[in-house]
Write a protein that holds these residues in place. Structure first.
Motif, short mmCIF file in Angstrom:
data_model
loop_
_atom_site.label_atom_id
_atom_site.label_comp_id
_atom_site.label_asym_id
_atom_site.label_seq_id
_atom_site.Cartn_x
_atom_site.Cartn_y
_atom_site.Cartn_z
N PHE A 7 0.85 -1.19 0.00
CA PHE A 7 0.00 0.00 0.00
C PHE A 7 0.88 1.24 0.00
N THR A 12 -3.44 5.23 6.32
CA THR A 12 -3.75 3.80 6.50
C THR A 12 -5.18 3.48 6.12
N THR A 13 -5.90 4.43 5.53
CA THR A 13 -7.32 4.22 5.23
C THR A 13 -7.53 3.04 4.29
N SER A 14 -6.81 3.00 3.17
CA SER A 14 -6.99 1.90 2.21
C SER A 14 -6.50 0.58 2.78
N ALA A 17 -9.18 -0.62 5.31
CA ALA A 17 -10.38 -1.05 4.58
C ALA A 17 -10.16 -2.42 3.95
N TRP A 18 -8.98 -2.62 3.36
CA TRP A 18 -8.66 -3.91 2.74
C TRP A 18 -8.62 -5.02 3.78
#
Length: 61
Positions: A7, A12-14, A17-18
């Motif tokens: 990433f 750290t949002t994505s 979410a993953w």
């Protein structure tokens, strides 16, 4: 290790979410690669995740 994916270093949002898309995790292993690993561990901890430091394997063995 159950999953592996790279990433962007910003936020750290994505990443979160993953991870949460696969269900609830008990902890997250982060390889301590100097300041990047430490920064990621701090950010994940700040977001309520349990972080475990993972030592880099001996590549000479």
């Amino acid at each position: 290790m159950l999953w592996h994916r790279e990433f962007p270093a910003i936020g750290t949002t994505s990443l979160c979410a993953w991870m949460h898309g696969y269900g609830e995790e008990s902890s997250i292993g982060v390889e301590n690669t100097d300041s990047l690993g430490a920064a990621l561990a701090r950010e994940l901890t700040r977001n309520g995740e349990e972080v475990v430091e993972v030592n880099r394997p001996n590549r000479l063995a």
